[in-house]
Design a protein around this motif. Sequence first.
Motif, PDB file in Angstrom:
ATOM      1  N   THR A 187       4.362   9.508 -15.524  1.00 47.27           N
ATOM      2  CA  THR A 187       3.667   8.205 -15.511  1.00 47.27           C
ATOM      3  C   THR A 187       2.446   8.235 -14.588  1.00 47.27           C
ATOM      4  OG1 THR A 187       4.887   7.248 -13.636  1.00 47.27           O
ATOM      5  CG2 THR A 187       5.858   6.948 -15.829  1.00 47.27           C
ATOM      6  N   MET A 223      -3.670   6.677  -5.295  1.00 47.80           N
ATOM      7  CA  MET A 223      -3.909   5.765  -4.173  1.00 47.80           C
ATOM      8  C   MET A 223      -5.390   5.379  -4.081  1.00 47.80           C
ATOM      9  SD  MET A 223      -1.228   6.807  -1.184  1.00 47.80           S
ATOM     10  CE  MET A 223      -1.982   8.357  -0.702  1.00 47.80           C
ATOM     11  N   HIS A 230       0.067   1.837 -20.803  1.00 48.79           N
ATOM     12  CA  HIS A 230      -0.505   1.401 -19.525  1.00 48.79           C
ATOM     13  C   HIS A 230      -0.965  -0.037 -19.664  1.00 48.79           C
ATOM     14  CE1 HIS A 230      -1.134   5.448 -17.874  1.00 48.79           C
ATOM     15  NE2 HIS A 230      -1.530   5.808 -19.080  1.00 48.79           N
ATOM     16  N   TYR A 277      -0.416  -2.520 -11.870  1.00 49.69           N
ATOM     17  CA  TYR A 277      -0.889  -1.674 -12.960  1.00 49.69           C
ATOM     18  C   TYR A 277       0.328  -0.853 -13.368  1.00 49.69           C
ATOM     19  CZ  TYR A 277      -3.311   1.947 -15.558  1.00 49.69           C
ATOM     20  OH  TYR A 277      -3.705   2.801 -16.543  1.00 49.69           O
ATOM     21  N   ARG A 283       1.763   0.680  -9.976  1.00 46.26           N
ATOM     22  CA  ARG A 283       0.996   0.979  -8.783  1.00 46.26           C
ATOM     23  C   ARG A 283       0.020  -0.142  -8.498  1.00 46.26           C
ATOM     24  NH1 ARG A 283      -0.297   5.837 -12.761  1.00 46.26           N
ATOM     25  NH2 ARG A 283      -2.554   5.873 -12.667  1.00 46.26           N
ATOM     26  N   LYS A 284      -0.654  -0.019  -7.346  1.00 43.85           N
ATOM     27  CA  LYS A 284      -1.566  -1.086  -6.918  1.00 43.85           C
ATOM     28  C   LYS A 284      -2.750  -1.176  -7.874  1.00 43.85           C
ATOM     29  CE  LYS A 284      -3.967  -2.770  -2.838  1.00 43.85           C
ATOM     30  NZ  LYS A 284      -4.382  -2.449  -1.459  1.00 43.85           N
ATOM     31  N   PRO A 285      -3.032  -2.360  -8.411  1.00 43.07           N
ATOM     32  CA  PRO A 285      -4.153  -2.492  -9.348  1.00 43.07           C
ATOM     33  C   PRO A 285      -5.469  -2.700  -8.594  1.00 43.07           C
ATOM     34  CG  PRO A 285      -3.036  -4.595  -9.132  1.00 43.07           C
ATOM     35  CD  PRO A 285      -2.339  -3.645  -8.182  1.00 43.07           C
ATOM     36  N   SER A 286      -6.574  -2.372  -9.235  1.00 43.54           N
ATOM     37  CA  SER A 286      -7.861  -2.674  -8.605  1.00 43.54           C
ATOM     38  C   SER A 286      -8.113  -4.177  -8.778  1.00 43.54           C
ATOM     39  CB  SER A 286      -8.988  -1.840  -9.219  1.00 43.54           C
ATOM     40  OG  SER A 286      -9.617  -2.542 -10.265  1.00 43.54           O
ATOM     41  N   THR A 331       2.777   1.608 -15.913  1.00 45.64           N
ATOM     42  CA  THR A 331       2.866   2.659 -16.930  1.00 45.64           C
ATOM     43  C   THR A 331       4.322   2.724 -17.363  1.00 45.64           C
ATOM     44  OG1 THR A 331       1.172   3.928 -15.777  1.00 45.64           O
ATOM     45  CG2 THR A 331       2.462   5.105 -17.416  1.00 45.64           C
ATOM     46  N   ILE A 375      -4.665   5.557   4.008  1.00 43.76           N
ATOM     47  CA  ILE A 375      -3.459   5.118   3.299  1.00 43.76           C
ATOM     48  C   ILE A 375      -2.460   6.274   3.265  1.00 43.76           C
ATOM     49  CG2 ILE A 375      -4.407   5.720   1.020  1.00 43.76           C
ATOM     50  CD1 ILE A 375      -2.917   3.231  -0.076  1.00 43.76           C
ATOM     51  N   SER A 376      -1.176   5.942   3.381  1.00 45.36           N
ATOM     52  CA  SER A 376      -0.111   6.949   3.308  1.00 45.36           C
ATOM     53  C   SER A 376       0.847   6.548   2.202  1.00 45.36           C
ATOM     54  CB  SER A 376       0.706   6.985   4.600  1.00 45.36           C
ATOM     55  OG  SER A 376      -0.140   7.035   5.713  1.00 45.36           O
ATOM     56  N   SER A 377       1.248   7.482   1.383  1.00 42.47           N
ATOM     57  CA  SER A 377       2.185   7.138   0.316  1.00 42.47           C
ATOM     58  C   SER A 377       3.594   6.979   0.871  1.00 42.47           C
ATOM     59  CB  SER A 377       2.160   8.192  -0.798  1.00 42.47           C
ATOM     60  OG  SER A 377       2.800   9.374  -0.384  1.00 42.47           O
ATOM     61  N   LYS A 378       4.360   6.093   0.215  1.00 40.00           N
ATOM     62  CA  LYS A 378       5.775   5.901   0.583  1.00 40.00           C
ATOM     63  C   LYS A 378       6.547   5.882  -0.727  1.00 40.00           C
ATOM     64  CE  LYS A 378       3.906   2.773   3.982  1.00 40.00           C
ATOM     65  NZ  LYS A 378       2.720   2.343   3.225  1.00 40.00           N
ATOM     66  N   ILE A 379       6.539   7.009  -1.390  1.00 37.32           N
ATOM     67  CA  ILE A 379       7.128   7.075  -2.726  1.00 37.32           C
ATOM     68  C   ILE A 379       8.603   7.494  -2.656  1.00 37.32           C
ATOM     69  CG2 ILE A 379       6.961   8.211  -4.989  1.00 37.32           C
ATOM     70  CD1 ILE A 379       3.912   8.381  -4.490  1.00 37.32           C
ATOM     71  N   ASP A 430     -11.537   1.447  -7.579  1.00 41.04           N
ATOM     72  CA  ASP A 430     -12.195   1.237  -8.861  1.00 41.04           C
ATOM     73  C   ASP A 430     -13.451   2.100  -9.039  1.00 41.04           C
ATOM     74  OD1 ASP A 430     -11.687  -0.100 -11.194  1.00 41.04           O
ATOM     75  OD2 ASP A 430     -13.221  -1.603 -10.830  1.00 41.04           O
ATOM     76  N   ASP A 477       0.813  -1.222   0.000  1.00 43.59           N
ATOM     77  CA  ASP A 477       0.000   0.000   0.000  1.00 43.59           C
ATOM     78  C   ASP A 477       0.847   1.272   0.000  1.00 43.59           C
ATOM     79  OD1 ASP A 477      -2.664  -0.538  -0.210  1.00 43.59           O
ATOM     80  OD2 ASP A 477      -2.916  -0.967   1.935  1.00 43.59           O
ATOM     81  N   GLY A 478       0.483   2.201  -0.866  1.00 42.56           N
ATOM     82  CA  GLY A 478       1.125   3.522  -0.857  1.00 42.56           C
ATOM     83  C   GLY A 478       2.459   3.567  -1.577  1.00 42.56           C
ATOM     84  N   CYS A 479       2.942   2.408  -2.060  1.00 45.65           N
ATOM     85  CA  CYS A 479       4.262   2.381  -2.702  1.00 45.65           C
ATOM     86  C   CYS A 479       4.134   2.451  -4.226  1.00 45.65           C
ATOM     87  CB  CYS A 479       5.003   1.100  -2.350  1.00 45.65           C
ATOM     88  SG  CYS A 479       5.427   0.988  -0.601  1.00 45.65           S
ATOM     89  N   LEU A 480       5.235   2.769  -4.861  1.00 45.00           N
ATOM     90  CA  LEU A 480       5.345   2.661  -6.312  1.00 45.00           C
ATOM     91  C   LEU A 480       6.550   1.773  -6.587  1.00 45.00           C
ATOM     92  CD1 LEU A 480       4.949   6.391  -7.465  1.00 45.00           C
ATOM     93  CD2 LEU A 480       3.208   4.601  -7.546  1.00 45.00           C
ATOM     94  N   GLU A 493      -7.141   4.594  -6.767  1.00 46.97           N
ATOM     95  CA  GLU A 493      -7.460   3.717  -7.914  1.00 46.97           C
ATOM     96  C   GLU A 493      -7.955   2.316  -7.536  1.00 46.97           C
ATOM     97  OE1 GLU A 493      -4.636   5.544 -11.442  1.00 46.97           O
ATOM     98  OE2 GLU A 493      -3.949   3.814 -10.309  1.00 46.97           O
ATOM     99  N   PRO A 494      -7.353   1.669  -6.511  1.00 47.32           N
ATOM    100  CA  PRO A 494      -7.817   0.313  -6.194  1.00 47.32           C
ATOM    101  C   PRO A 494      -9.298   0.260  -5.796  1.00 47.32           C
ATOM    102  CG  PRO A 494      -5.661   0.706  -5.229  1.00 47.32           C
ATOM    103  CD  PRO A 494      -6.137   2.028  -5.766  1.00 47.32           C
ATOM    104  N   LYS A 547     -10.822  -5.707  -9.199  1.00 51.55           N
ATOM    105  CA  LYS A 547     -11.790  -5.989 -10.257  1.00 51.55           C
ATOM    106  C   LYS A 547     -11.068  -6.107 -11.603  1.00 51.55           C
ATOM    107  CE  LYS A 547     -15.615  -3.752 -12.423  1.00 51.55           C
ATOM    108  NZ  LYS A 547     -16.029  -2.368 -12.573  1.00 51.55           N
ATOM    109  N   LYS A 548     -10.107  -5.181 -11.850  1.00 56.17           N
ATOM    110  CA  LYS A 548      -9.366  -5.208 -13.118  1.00 56.17           C
ATOM    111  C   LYS A 548      -8.479  -6.453 -13.197  1.00 56.17           C
ATOM    112  CE  LYS A 548     -10.931  -1.389 -14.865  1.00 56.17           C
ATOM    113  NZ  LYS A 548     -10.778  -0.200 -14.052  1.00 56.17           N
TER     114      LYS A 548
END
Lengths: 157, 248
Positions: free
Chosen positions: B245, B123, A103, A119, A139-142, A121, B179-183, B128, A39-42, B125-126, A144-145
């Motif tokens: 991106t 964040m 994508h 997901y 990134r985190k995919p949904s 890009t 949720i917290s980003s860790k980029i 949907d 979560d939250g990462c790329l 997007e999941p 459903k997808k």
Amino acid sequence: MQDMNTEDIVGDYAEHTLTFADSSTRKIYTSNEETYFPDGCLIVSRTDTKGIITHANKSFVEMSGYAIDELIGQPHYILRHPDMPPAAFKDLWDTLNRGEKWHGYVKNLRKDGGFYWVYATAIPNIRKGEVVGYTSVRRKPSLKKVKECESLYPTMF
Amino acid sequence: MSYNFTVSPDFKPDLISGWFVFNTWLQKQLDSNIHLELHNSFKELSNAIDKQTVDLVYSNPHDISRLVRDEGFLPVAKPKSKPDEAIIATSAESNVNSIEDLSSAISIAQTDAPDVNTIGMIMLEPADLAKDELQFIDCATYVVIAKHLISGDAEVGFFLAEAFNELSGLVQKQLKPLISSKIHMIHHALLVGPKMHDMIEPIQKLLLNMHQEEKGRKILSDLDIADWEIMDYEEAEFMIDLMDTLVT
Ligand SMILES: Cc1cc2nc3c(=O)[nH]c(=O)nc-3n(C[C@H](O)[C@H](O)[C@H](O)COP(=O)(O)O)c2cc1C
């Protein structure tokens, strides 16, 4: 590229031999162990113009299961999972070669034989008008997808 | 010759005086005339960039792309260990406990900080959710976002993590981070425009030495910046590619 090593594999596994676009082959082992996107990462990597990995961030290293030294200098197909239809990567390369952004949902293979969905890009890195490499950010995919891709991808072979 | 300096409008109000003191210090060190002009919104800043009235800017990561690729700006330095991370929060009383729990149309409270909003949308997007299921409430500050969440007008809010962590204990208690980003790779940066390209090295030298003097340390602390690090052209390009991106 070196074949996968059964000693690295966790759990039950199946054996496959992949043939890559550069005609090389690799013996791989796949299990049904899924690792979920943090979560939250790329997950970030860069390649040269041929798809050889030049940079990978910490999340990339952790999710792939490889050490950084095992990734840098290797072709990006080190993550290729046999469930991914070749058409997806053809589309990726065709899109990048047109200078455009790609994508897509990708199932990747871990060093331990497990898999993870992302997901992704990818974009060309343009410097002084020339493509010098590519960057991909996942990134985190949904869920459903991912489910949709799990039914669609097997029909694309 | 005189130059114009500006700071990305997402700075905290209590840092305003710090930026003025920084500007005065920089003018003296460079023996140049630099005018600090603060803009109230990203829109106003964008107009100033259009008119080419900006020569030095402490920029939001989102604007770096345009500044470097279209306007001939070059990176000078970045604040050390100060990435821009985002938090999506809801009301403490909400029965939503994760992004995936957001299943129907929602209102999102946000400021105009473009990088925070971009990371926030990623964040989300999941969950949907379709575009037409999202409604946005524009807020002037992060405190206003918190109020909308607490009153229930908005389901979720996009916060700069640093700003969320600085909300009072009383406010934070009424919120729940989902949720917290860790980029780690997206950050503000100091850039110079074409008129100041030949001053990059002298400015870098000054910034790197800032923490060695009492006065410099005080200014850094008033800006909430631990220290500066050099940022080279390729690092800026890398961050631009990364941001690219994330926007569709
Ligand atoms: C920037 C970039 C990132 C890539 N990321 C992946 C990836 O995560 N997983 C993957 O299987 N292939 C990835 N590829 C595609 C591979 O280069 C390769 O095309 C793919 O694994 C299929 O192998 P093949 O083209 O040799 O058949 C990426 C390519 C680029 C340029």
